[in-house]
Write a protein that holds these residues in place. Sequence first.
Motif, PDB file in Angstrom:
ATOM      1  N   LEU A  26       5.094   5.425   1.872  1.00 16.22           N
ATOM      2  CA  LEU A  26       3.709   5.001   1.764  1.00 16.22           C
ATOM      3  C   LEU A  26       3.681   3.515   1.415  1.00 16.22           C
ATOM      4  N   GLU A  27       3.611   2.680   2.467  1.00 17.80           N
ATOM      5  CA  GLU A  27       3.600   1.237   2.283  1.00 17.80           C
ATOM      6  C   GLU A  27       2.168   0.738   2.480  1.00 17.80           C
ATOM      7  N   ARG A  28       1.558   0.273   1.396  1.00 10.71           N
ATOM      8  CA  ARG A  28       0.166  -0.160   1.451  1.00 10.71           C
ATOM      9  C   ARG A  28       0.106  -1.672   1.619  1.00 10.71           C
ATOM     10  N   PRO A  29      -0.598  -2.162   2.658  1.00  9.21           N
ATOM     11  CA  PRO A  29      -0.723  -3.606   2.842  1.00  9.21           C
ATOM     12  C   PRO A  29      -1.439  -4.251   1.660  1.00  9.21           C
ATOM     13  N   VAL A  30      -0.925  -5.371   1.198  1.00 10.64           N
ATOM     14  CA  VAL A  30      -1.537  -6.113   0.105  1.00 10.64           C
ATOM     15  C   VAL A  30      -2.093  -7.437   0.605  1.00 10.64           C
ATOM     16  N   ARG A  31      -1.263  -8.145   1.391  1.00  6.74           N
ATOM     17  CA  ARG A  31      -1.692  -9.459   1.887  1.00  6.74           C
ATOM     18  C   ARG A  31      -0.803  -9.862   3.050  1.00  6.74           C
ATOM     19  N   SER A  32      -1.332 -10.645   3.962  1.00  8.49           N
ATOM     20  CA  SER A  32      -0.529 -11.178   5.057  1.00  8.49           C
ATOM     21  C   SER A  32      -1.011 -12.578   5.399  1.00  8.49           C
ATOM     22  N   GLY A  33      -0.139 -13.325   6.022  1.00  6.79           N
ATOM     23  CA  GLY A  33      -0.481 -14.689   6.412  1.00  6.79           C
ATOM     24  C   GLY A  33       0.523 -15.190   7.413  1.00  6.79           C
ATOM     25  N   ASP A  34       0.547 -16.484   7.623  1.00  4.90           N
ATOM     26  CA  ASP A  34       1.453 -17.062   8.589  1.00  4.90           C
ATOM     27  C   ASP A  34       2.908 -16.820   8.169  1.00  4.90           C
ATOM     28  N   GLY A  35       3.594 -15.969   8.906  1.00  9.94           N
ATOM     29  CA  GLY A  35       5.014 -15.770   8.692  1.00  9.94           C
ATOM     30  C   GLY A  35       5.397 -14.745   7.642  1.00  9.94           C
ATOM     31  N   TYR A  36       4.413 -14.023   7.036  1.00  8.21           N
ATOM     32  CA  TYR A  36       4.790 -13.057   6.013  1.00  8.21           C
ATOM     33  C   TYR A  36       3.768 -11.924   5.920  1.00  8.21           C
ATOM     34  N   GLY A  37       4.203 -10.824   5.315  1.00  4.48           N
ATOM     35  CA  GLY A  37       3.328  -9.713   4.961  1.00  4.48           C
ATOM     36  C   GLY A  37       3.800  -9.127   3.647  1.00  4.48           C
ATOM     37  N   VAL A  38       2.872  -8.729   2.775  1.00  3.25           N
ATOM     38  CA  VAL A  38       3.200  -8.174   1.467  1.00  3.25           C
ATOM     39  C   VAL A  38       2.662  -6.742   1.398  1.00  3.25           C
ATOM     40  N   TYR A  39       3.522  -5.824   0.927  1.00  2.49           N
ATOM     41  CA  TYR A  39       3.160  -4.412   0.849  1.00  2.49           C
ATOM     42  C   TYR A  39       3.558  -3.864  -0.516  1.00  2.49           C
ATOM     43  N   ALA A  40       2.854  -2.839  -0.968  1.00  6.86           N
ATOM     44  CA  ALA A  40       3.226  -2.087  -2.173  1.00  6.86           C
ATOM     45  C   ALA A  40       3.819  -0.758  -1.737  1.00  6.86           C
ATOM     46  N   LEU A  41       4.901  -0.356  -2.369  1.00  6.76           N
ATOM     47  CA  LEU A  41       5.605   0.880  -2.010  1.00  6.76           C
ATOM     48  C   LEU A  41       5.807   1.711  -3.269  1.00  6.76           C
ATOM     49  N   ASP A  42       5.299   2.944  -3.259  1.00  4.48           N
ATOM     50  CA  ASP A  42       5.474   3.865  -4.380  1.00  4.48           C
ATOM     51  C   ASP A  42       6.389   5.012  -3.963  1.00  4.48           C
ATOM     52  N   ILE A  43       7.318   5.387  -4.852  1.00  4.17           N
ATOM     53  CA  ILE A  43       8.248   6.487  -4.593  1.00  4.17           C
ATOM     54  C   ILE A  43       8.181   7.449  -5.765  1.00  4.17           C
ATOM     55  N   ARG A  44       7.835   8.690  -5.487  1.00  3.52           N
ATOM     56  CA  ARG A  44       7.720   9.688  -6.549  1.00  3.52           C
ATOM     57  C   ARG A  44       9.098  10.065  -7.103  1.00  3.52           C
ATOM     58  N   PRO A  45       9.147  10.608  -8.345  1.00  2.54           N
ATOM     59  CA  PRO A  45      10.425  11.099  -8.886  1.00  2.54           C
ATOM     60  C   PRO A  45      11.033  12.156  -7.982  1.00  2.54           C
ATOM     61  N   GLY A  46      12.329  12.011  -7.697  1.00  2.00           N
ATOM     62  CA  GLY A  46      13.030  12.965  -6.846  1.00  2.00           C
ATOM     63  C   GLY A  46      12.874  12.727  -5.363  1.00  2.00           C
ATOM     64  N   GLU A  47      12.033  11.785  -4.973  1.00  5.32           N
ATOM     65  CA  GLU A  47      11.738  11.567  -3.561  1.00  5.32           C
ATOM     66  C   GLU A  47      12.713  10.562  -2.941  1.00  5.32           C
ATOM     67  N   VAL A  48      12.987  10.757  -1.667  1.00  6.66           N
ATOM     68  CA  VAL A  48      13.794   9.824  -0.888  1.00  6.66           C
ATOM     69  C   VAL A  48      12.945   9.328   0.267  1.00  6.66           C
ATOM     70  N   VAL A  49      12.857   8.030   0.443  1.00 11.11           N
ATOM     71  CA  VAL A  49      12.118   7.475   1.570  1.00 11.11           C
ATOM     72  C   VAL A  49      13.087   6.681   2.438  1.00 11.11           C
ATOM     73  N   ALA A  50      12.832   6.733   3.726  1.00  8.81           N
ATOM     74  CA  ALA A  50      13.672   6.019   4.692  1.00  8.81           C
ATOM     75  C   ALA A  50      12.879   4.858   5.270  1.00  8.81           C
ATOM     76  N   LEU A  51      13.408   3.669   5.147  1.00  8.32           N
ATOM     77  CA  LEU A  51      12.793   2.483   5.745  1.00  8.32           C
ATOM     78  C   LEU A  51      13.403   2.268   7.122  1.00  8.32           C
ATOM     79  N   ALA A  52      12.588   2.459   8.130  1.00 13.36           N
ATOM     80  CA  ALA A  52      13.062   2.306   9.498  1.00 13.36           C
ATOM     81  C   ALA A  52      13.388   0.839   9.784  1.00 13.36           C
TER      82      ALA A  52
END
Length: 472
Positions: free
Chosen positions: A363-389
């Motif tokens: 669950l990657e939530r967009p926070v801000r973007s601009g020329d050449g970058y993007g900022v996201y918040a990522l939350d991971i629950r206890p015991g959870e595994v997330v795969a970043l493609a």
Amino acid sequence: MSAIYPLVMCGGVGMRLWPLSRLNTPKQFHRIGPDSSLTFFQATVERHGGEGFHAPYVSVGMRYEDVVRDQLAAIGRSAELMIEPTARRTGPAVLASAIAINERDPGALMAVLPSDHLIEGDFSGVLLKMRPPAADGRIVLFGIEPAYPEVGYGYIVDSGPSALYPGARDVSHFIEKPARPIAERLIAEGHAYWASGVSLFRVDVLMAEYQRLDPDTFAAVSEAVRNAGRKPGRTELCEAHFRRAHGEATESVVFEHSDKVLLAPAAISWSDVGSWRSLYEIGDKDGDGNVLSGHVVPVDTSNSYVRASSGRLVATVGVDNLAIVDTEDALLVTSLDRTQDVRMVLEALKSRGTAAGEVAEPLERPVRSGDGYGVYALDIRPGEVVALAPLKDEHRVLTVCAGAVELEGGSEIGRKWPGETVRVAAGSACRLRNGGGEPARLVEVRHAVTPVVPLGVPVQARPRMVSGGEAK
């Protein structure tokens, strides 16, 4: 008098508290309440960690081993971990720990303690007072005076005070999860107690009863312990033998068929927190009989449990006797009288091929973007595994802000703590696992892949990332 070995049972999932309690985040590893610093598991360990108790044994599956270690470290406690290679209910797990303890301390006292109960009062004192009958070979079961006719609990019916042990009572029979009319009659008659799931006995007595009542399971578990993988503080039971044990609870195999059982009423505040109804019963109620948690606006609402865990506002109008639980990815609405049937929702999800507790995508939530970058918040629950493609044209830099994550794969491995960063190059994948008991939060910065540009070239002419991540 001999000290007691606490055996903390951590194998349950608590699915009747869905959608809060999930396969990866069972209730025992959640904080007791918003104002508590301890989880249910930590509180259990602390409760029985004083004089009269040895360091605890913890029976836990491999899935939750890291969570247990992290939560023990957080409270400065050590324990002997008994690793269950496969789930076989409580009976084989309790027997395995009894056999292991008997190897190091023959005839020792062991107390079986569920890790997900809410207890207020001097329960340790109650246990310690029952050491004499346990030392004499009795199996002491601790009962709670019923506060209401709960149909989801087992009941122990007593047959009068014990002639030998002050404060204890003889056991007449057991009733497992009675219908409401029967539960109401048991309470009216005043001779029945809720079965707390806590028991105290000599380990050799339990072993002898298992050998008498279920010799196949006794043989299988004995071999599982004998062939276990052992390291300091850790015993991993042999799966080939352990899986042959009958998957039954200690209560149904031994306690209900033994003439050694004794009832010890415990004058404490207790709940197994096994359903949303039980949380409602023990919660602080407002003037309309509601238990409210989070951002909730009740209008003409009474006798209800409303929990907003998602950050969203939950508003109710003209409702009564409901449990409403809102989480980030699921909403539950049920009558308080049917909260024991939440399992039916999970069965329905399973029949549709829908995961009841797993999050397939990060669950990657967009926070801000601009020329050449993007900022996201990522939350991971206890015991959870997330795969970043892998991203073809973007690098990632992730900074841990809260909790901790374990890197699996990618160019980096190991654990990252708050303030530390993870770098994932364009075209590379990465798996992040939260093995702790607290949610992990990361800030992710993506920036476009750019070629080396001579110093004389204006910044405006360099490649940049526009909305959506496309480099131009």
